[in-house]
Design a protein around this motif. Structure first.
Motif, PDB file in Angstrom:
ATOM      1  N   ASP A 111       0.812  -1.211   0.000  1.00  0.00           N
ATOM      2  CA  ASP A 111       0.000   0.000   0.000  1.00  0.00           C
ATOM      3  C   ASP A 111       0.851   1.270   0.000  1.00  0.00           C
ATOM      4  N   ASP A 112       0.268   2.321  -0.508  1.00  0.00           N
ATOM      5  CA  ASP A 112       0.930   3.624  -0.601  1.00  0.00           C
ATOM      6  C   ASP A 112       0.859   4.320   0.758  1.00  0.00           C
ATOM      7  N   PRO A 113       1.982   4.551   1.427  1.00  0.00           N
ATOM      8  CA  PRO A 113       1.930   5.167   2.759  1.00  0.00           C
ATOM      9  C   PRO A 113       1.463   6.626   2.740  1.00  0.00           C
ATOM     10  N   THR A 114       1.517   7.283   1.577  1.00  0.00           N
ATOM     11  CA  THR A 114       1.027   8.663   1.523  1.00  0.00           C
ATOM     12  C   THR A 114      -0.485   8.736   1.669  1.00  0.00           C
ATOM     13  N   ARG A 115      -1.154   7.578   1.599  1.00  0.00           N
ATOM     14  CA  ARG A 115      -2.611   7.543   1.747  1.00  0.00           C
ATOM     15  C   ARG A 115      -3.041   7.154   3.163  1.00  0.00           C
ATOM     16  N   LEU A 116      -2.096   7.039   4.048  1.00  0.00           N
ATOM     17  CA  LEU A 116      -2.438   6.779   5.448  1.00  0.00           C
ATOM     18  C   LEU A 116      -3.204   7.973   6.025  1.00  0.00           C
ATOM     19  N   PRO A 117      -4.104   7.742   6.971  1.00  0.00           N
ATOM     20  CA  PRO A 117      -4.907   8.830   7.554  1.00  0.00           C
ATOM     21  C   PRO A 117      -4.100   9.655   8.566  1.00  0.00           C
TER      22      PRO A 117
END
Length: 280
Positions: free
Chosen positions: A50-56
Motif C-alpha cells: 500500500d501507498d503510505p502517503t494515503r495513510l490517515p
C-alpha cells in the motif's frame, strides 16, 4: 499537546494495548490493521503493498509503529525501501518505533542502550535496519526495545503463556530452557512506555529493563501466578545451536527516570491481572 496519533499495527497484541493506553491518557487515536479489524484499527494497511502517503495522517502529530513486519519474506532492499517510503510519508511527525532485543547477538546479556547492536538473525538485522532509518531520517523519534512480550491485552493472554496453560491443563508436561535468559516485558508496561514517548516527550533509544529470568522460570512463574499446576513446567538445557540467543536480557541507563516506573516480573504482572478473564 499531541492532537492525535496514528498507530500502525493497532490490531496486534501490542498495538491494542498501545491504543488503550493512549486513550487513557486523553490522546485521540486512529489505527491500521493487516488482517484483523478491531476497535481502534479500522484502516487496512500493508507496508509492502500500500501507498503510505494515503495513510490517515491528517490531524496526527505522531506515528507509533507496532506492526510485526521484520519477519517478512521480502528481500532486504524491498524491506528498506518500504521503510524509507513510510518515514518520508510521515514527514516531521514524531515517530515511535517498537524494536526488540533481537538487535543483539545474545552472547553477553544485560544490554544497555549504549551497547552496540550485533544482530545475528535475519529478523535482528531487519530490526536494526528499521532503527537506523528512524534515527537517521526522523528528527523527533523514540526507539523502544522490549524483550519477550507477555501478559493480557484486552483480556487475551499472550501466545507463549497461553500455549503453556493449555498444555498443563491437559495434564501434560512442557519443558523450557533453564539457561536461556530473557527480560520478559509486560505488554501493558511497554504500552505505557510508548505513551510516555508520545505524551511526556521521551526521546531517543530506550530499553525496557524488565527483571532478568530464564525461559523456564518465566513459564513456571506464569503458571503459578495463574493458579495452575506449575510443577508440570520442567527445565531443560539449551542445545548447542549458535543461532539461538542465550541471553537477550536488557538493562537501561534511563528508563525509570524517564518513564517513571520500574517494570515488574511475570509473577507480579499476572497476579495483578488475576481478575482478567483468561481467554487467550
Amino acid at each position: 499537546m499531541t492532537r492525535g496519533v496514528l498507530v500502525v499495527g493497532a490490531s496486534g497484541f501490542l498495538g491494542r494495548a498501545v491504543v488503550d493506553r493512549l486513550r487513557e491518557r486523553g490522546v485521540e487515536t486512529r489505527g491500521t490493521y493487516y488482517s484483523n479489524r478491531c476497535d481502534g484499527a479500522t484502516r487496512r494497511f500493508d507496508l509492502f503493498a500500500d501507498d503510505p502517503t494515503r495513510l490517515p495522517l491528517d490531524g496526527c502529530d505522531a506515528v507509533v509503529f507496532t506492526a510485526h513486519v521484520e519477519r517478512t519474506d521480502h528481500d532486504r532492499d524491498a524491506f528498506v525501501d518500504r521503510v524509507e517510503r513510510l518515514l518520508a510519508a510521515c514527514g516531521d511527525r514524531l515517530f515511535v518505533y517498537v524494536s526488540s532485543a533481537g538487535v543483539f547477538d545474545g552472547d553477553a546479556g544485560r544490554y544497555v542502550e549504549s551497547d552496540e547492536p550485533a544482530p545475528k538473525s535475519k529478523y535482528g538485522r531487519r530490526l536494526r535496519a528499521f532503527e537506523r532509518r528512524v534515527v537517521d531520517r526522523v528528527d523527533r523519534h523514540c526507539v523502544l526495545r522490549p524483550d519477550y512480550l507477555f501478559g493480557y491485552s484486552r483480556g487475551r493472554l499472550d501466545k507463549r503463556l497461553s500455549h503453556t496453560r493449555e498444555r498443563v491443563l491437559a495434564g501434560e508436561t512442557v519443558a523450557y530452557f533453564d539457561d536461556m535468559y530473557k527480560s520478559p516485558a509486560a505488554v501493558t508496561e511497554v504500552a505505557a512506555a510508548v505513551a510516555a514517548a508520545v505524551v511526556d516527550g521521551v526521546r531517543g533509544l530506550l530499553h525496557v529493563p524488565s527483571p532478568r529470568t530464564t525461559a523456564f522460570a518465566f513459564h513456571r512463574a506464569g503458571m503459578a501466578a495463574l493458579g495452575l499446576p506449575y510443577r508440570r513446567v520442567l527445565p531443560e538445557p539449551m542445545p548447542d545451536d549458535p543461532t539461538l540467543h542465550r541471553d537477550s536480557s536488557l538493562r537501561s541507563e534511563r528508563f525509570v527516570e524517564d518513564v517513571g516506573f520500574r517494570p515488574r516480573s511475570v509473577w507480579r504482572v499476572i497476579r495483578s491481572q488475576a481478575d482478567v478473564p483468561a481467554t487467550g
